[in-house]
Design a protein around this motif. Sequence first.
Motif, PDB file in Angstrom:
ATOM      1  N   GLY A 132      -1.789  -6.582   0.973  1.00  0.00           N
ATOM      2  CA  GLY A 132      -0.784  -5.713   0.228  1.00  0.00           C
ATOM      3  C   GLY A 132      -0.045  -5.174   1.422  1.00  0.00           C
ATOM      4  O   GLY A 132      -0.248  -4.182   1.939  1.00  0.00           O
ATOM      5  N   GLY A 158      -5.956   8.815   6.771  1.00  0.00           N
ATOM      6  CA  GLY A 158      -5.215   7.846   6.404  1.00  0.00           C
ATOM      7  C   GLY A 158      -5.389   6.299   6.776  1.00  0.00           C
ATOM      8  O   GLY A 158      -6.289   6.283   7.745  1.00  0.00           O
ATOM      9  N   GLY A 159      -4.370   5.529   6.555  1.00  0.00           N
ATOM     10  CA  GLY A 159      -4.514   4.050   6.816  1.00  0.00           C
ATOM     11  C   GLY A 159      -4.408   4.276   8.428  1.00  0.00           C
ATOM     12  O   GLY A 159      -5.261   3.153   9.161  1.00  0.00           O
ATOM     13  N   THR A 160      -3.568   4.936   8.977  1.00  0.00           N
ATOM     14  CA  THR A 160      -3.684   4.812  10.625  1.00  0.00           C
ATOM     15  C   THR A 160      -4.745   4.965  10.999  1.00  0.00           C
ATOM     16  O   THR A 160      -5.127   4.326  12.008  1.00  0.00           O
ATOM     17  N   THR A 198       2.993  -3.834   3.667  1.00  0.00           N
ATOM     18  CA  THR A 198       3.602  -2.650   3.716  1.00  0.00           C
ATOM     19  C   THR A 198       5.229  -2.835   3.109  1.00  0.00           C
ATOM     20  O   THR A 198       5.482  -2.065   2.158  1.00  0.00           O
ATOM     21  N   HIS A 231      -5.164   7.833  -0.709  1.00  0.00           N
ATOM     22  CA  HIS A 231      -3.803   8.673  -1.088  1.00  0.00           C
ATOM     23  C   HIS A 231      -2.791   7.723  -1.451  1.00  0.00           C
ATOM     24  O   HIS A 231      -1.675   8.340  -1.632  1.00  0.00           O
ATOM     25  N   LYS A 232      -2.969   6.630  -1.694  1.00  0.00           N
ATOM     26  CA  LYS A 232      -2.031   5.580  -2.307  1.00  0.00           C
ATOM     27  C   LYS A 232      -2.213   5.592  -3.826  1.00  0.00           C
ATOM     28  O   LYS A 232      -2.335   6.515  -4.533  1.00  0.00           O
ATOM     29  N   ASN A 268      -7.398   2.295  10.475  1.00  0.00           N
ATOM     30  CA  ASN A 268      -6.956   1.075  11.264  1.00  0.00           C
ATOM     31  C   ASN A 268      -7.374   1.042  12.772  1.00  0.00           C
ATOM     32  O   ASN A 268      -7.976   0.433  13.543  1.00  0.00           O
ATOM     33  N   ILE A 302      -3.765  -8.838   6.143  1.00  0.00           N
ATOM     34  CA  ILE A 302      -3.392  -7.893   5.237  1.00  0.00           C
ATOM     35  C   ILE A 302      -3.332  -8.108   3.807  1.00  0.00           C
ATOM     36  O   ILE A 302      -2.944  -9.068   3.404  1.00  0.00           O
ATOM     37  N   HIS A 358       1.522  -3.356   9.596  1.00  0.00           N
ATOM     38  CA  HIS A 358       1.753  -2.116   9.650  1.00  0.00           C
ATOM     39  C   HIS A 358       2.038  -1.240  11.232  1.00  0.00           C
ATOM     40  O   HIS A 358       0.884  -1.987  12.038  1.00  0.00           O
ATOM     41  N   MET A 392       4.594   5.020  -0.235  1.00  0.00           N
ATOM     42  CA  MET A 392       3.517   4.556  -0.667  1.00  0.00           C
ATOM     43  C   MET A 392       2.698   5.539  -1.125  1.00  0.00           C
ATOM     44  O   MET A 392       1.448   5.366  -1.701  1.00  0.00           O
ATOM     45  N   ALA A 396      -4.829  -1.042   3.048  1.00  0.00           N
ATOM     46  CA  ALA A 396      -4.649   0.380   2.927  1.00  0.00           C
ATOM     47  C   ALA A 396      -3.823   0.697   1.566  1.00  0.00           C
ATOM     48  O   ALA A 396      -3.946   1.592   0.730  1.00  0.00           O
ATOM     49  N   PHE A 397      -2.759  -0.328   1.390  1.00  0.00           N
ATOM     50  CA  PHE A 397      -2.032  -0.204   0.157  1.00  0.00           C
ATOM     51  C   PHE A 397      -2.625  -1.043  -0.995  1.00  0.00           C
ATOM     52  O   PHE A 397      -2.799  -0.326  -2.138  1.00  0.00           O
ATOM     53  N   ASP A 404      -6.748   3.217   1.433  1.00  0.00           N
ATOM     54  CA  ASP A 404      -6.284   4.481   1.165  1.00  0.00           C
ATOM     55  C   ASP A 404      -6.224   4.995  -0.212  1.00  0.00           C
ATOM     56  O   ASP A 404      -5.530   4.559  -1.031  1.00  0.00           O
ATOM     57  N   SER A 461       0.671   0.858  12.654  1.00  0.00           N
ATOM     58  CA  SER A 461      -0.367   1.661  12.875  1.00  0.00           C
ATOM     59  C   SER A 461      -1.041   0.961  14.159  1.00  0.00           C
ATOM     60  O   SER A 461      -1.727   1.451  14.944  1.00  0.00           O
TER      61      SER A 461
END
Length: 385
Positions: free
Chosen positions: A170, A90-92, A172, A233-234, A95, A168, A124, A34, A199-200, A231, A126
């Motif tokens: 999107g 990040g997403g983790t 994972t 960074h995705k 969350n 969610i 996810h 991702m 996140a996604f 996120d 996380s």
Amino acid sequence: MDEKPIDKQDILDELEKLHSLDHNYADGRILGSMCTEAHPFAKEVYCKFLDTNLGDPGLFKGTKQIENRVIKSIGELLSLDNAYGNIVTGGTEANLMAIRAARNHARKYKGITDGEIIIPDSAHFSFKKAADMLNLKIVEAKLDENYKIDVESVRDAISDKTVAIVAIAGTTELGLIDPIGEISKIAHENNIYFHVDAAFGGFSIPFLKRAGYDLPVFDFSLEGVCSITVDPHKMGLAPIPAGGIIFRKEEYLDVMAVDSPYLTVKTQSTIVGTRLGASSAATYAIMKYFGKEGYTKIAQNLMENTRFFSQNLKEMGYEIICEPELNIVAFNHPQMDAHALAQKLEGLGWKVSVAKCPVAIRVVLMNHIKKNHLEELLKDLKEIL
Ligand SMILES: *Cc1c(COP(=O)(O)O)cnc(C)c1O
């Protein structure tokens, strides 16, 4: 550690050798990630801010302003005028912050000391970490036949210990968007914290909607939504690490605040102490650089590749798990088991990922996967058939 200093070139040579063992996004062979290669401009900005520390914002007032501006812009993208939150790793971590805010809020205002969180089966992992660290019990909501959270099962899972409901935007594994509007209503009626994990999807759904794609509402325009993870960074093309947590109200940060005696600020609500300002600066830069127009083009292009790939798979006789809503295609061979197919593809040099629910090959069509890579992949898949 070595006793004596080593020559720079020798160190670089050793590192280069190890780095060459890494897979390269540019090869277009990483199919299940991702993340993708960050934009060069974002990387350039990132390097300029490597020494900034947002854990001590009194010393880095300018960089703190950058973080505030990024949060404001992401908030606006999600229909929220006054957003609160942080750029995190990040997403983790995002969350984790959301669930910590929900737990602390419920403890303070409802006296819940042994809380539960309701998460879909598709959540996810996380959230498992968050529940473990925050000492919360996970209550899993079922998925419907389309692999989306089953609304009735969320209603049934609510108890007087529920501190948060998660949905969610999107997923994972399949890139699906839960019926967030309906869950928001349930959460709001029951006065329960509602977190949306985008996140996604966060850096693509708003832009795809702009381009006319018919996707459900998932953001703060729904009154029950208390926080959203996004996120950069995705699909945002910011360098790792960059996650975003956006809260509707400042009180969700306040309930997490602890005293930070030796710093320039009196309290800190983030999980991490010393933390990168570079992530905020790079995210800010890349958002300015693309604008809504640029991100819309990127999101559309990814969806066009997604359509191209899924259409061709179907025509060849592969089984698509569901019509893609975002840029993920999950599929199976008509006879071969997914793990066996994964092994065959790995043998041909593809780095593939297998989804667990349902078991299927999962291709995330990120920016580094170009049309020519998809054509090569389809050719290999045809031969396997
Ligand atoms: C990627 C992802 C995460 C985890 O994000 P990291 O940046 O890997 O920590 C969480 N939730 C969803 C829906 C994701 O797609």
